[in-house]
Design a protein around this motif. Structure first.
Motif, short mmCIF file in Angstrom:
data_model
loop_
_atom_site.label_atom_id
_atom_site.label_comp_id
_atom_site.label_asym_id
_atom_site.label_seq_id
_atom_site.Cartn_x
_atom_site.Cartn_y
_atom_site.Cartn_z
N SER A 84 0.88 -1.18 -0.02
CA SER A 84 0.06 -0.13 0.10
C SER A 84 0.85 1.19 0.03
O SER A 84 0.52 2.29 -0.70
N ALA A 85 1.80 1.20 0.81
CA ALA A 85 2.72 2.26 0.80
C ALA A 85 3.49 2.82 -0.58
O ALA A 85 3.70 3.79 -0.91
N ARG A 140 1.03 4.10 -2.71
CA ARG A 140 0.82 5.49 -2.45
C ARG A 140 2.00 6.35 -3.16
O ARG A 140 1.66 7.43 -3.54
N SER A 153 1.88 6.87 -6.62
CA SER A 153 0.81 7.83 -7.01
C SER A 153 1.10 9.21 -6.78
O SER A 153 1.07 10.08 -7.52
N GLU A 154 2.05 9.70 -5.56
CA GLU A 154 2.39 10.82 -5.34
C GLU A 154 3.39 11.17 -6.24
O GLU A 154 3.53 12.24 -6.62
#
Length: 153
Positions: free
Chosen positions: A76-77, A80, A83-84
């Motif tokens: 998940s990290a 993210r 995505s960032e």
């Protein structure tokens, strides 16, 4: 099926097997505790070993569950972070495009300013020439005016 799916299936099957073994060992231990009153040393050693293995299996199951949670959190990290990163790259591209637009505007403004300056210089030269012409004409008029006053008098 991809590698991740195969690995997940294997982990699931392994955990299920460990869980069943733990349940079987727990049942065996309970039966031994309730039913067995006197056993020989070999049987006791086997039962004791089974009990120890059941405890070890439970610890391993907990560790596997903990590692799976850590893996899920890491995945998940990473998602993210990707995505960032994409958002930051998009913002950077937008900023670069805006910088190009501003640079073009400055260049255009500079060209317009240069044209206005050339026009102003040309007007200044024209004004200077006319001023010079006026001074020559004034001098001629003074000269002619001075001759007329000398001839009239």
């Amino acid at each position: 099926m991809d590698e991740k799916g195969k690995g997940t299936d294997r982990w699931g099957a392994a955990i299920l097997n460990l869980s069943e073994m733990g349940t079987n060992l727990d049942s065996l231990q309970k039966v031994l505790m309730k039913k067995a009153v006197f056993v020989d040393e070999e049987t006791y050693a086997k039962a004791s070993l089974s009990s120890q293995q059941a405890r070890t299996i439970k610890v391993l199951e907990q560790r596997v569950n903990s590692l799976e949670k850590e893996l899920d959190a890491a995945i998940s990290a990473a998602a993210r972070a990707r995505s960032e990163k994409r958002q930051a790259e998009a913002a950077q591209r937008a900023a670069e495009l805006r910088a190009l637009e501003v640079t073009k505007e400055l260049e255009n403004t500079s060209k317009v300013f240069e044209l206005h300056m050339e026009e102003l210089r040309a007007k200044q030269d024209e004004i200077s020439k006319r001023d010079s012409d006026i001074k020559v004409l004034e001098a001629i008029i003074r000269t002619l005016g001075g001759k007329e006053s000398h001839t009239a008098g």
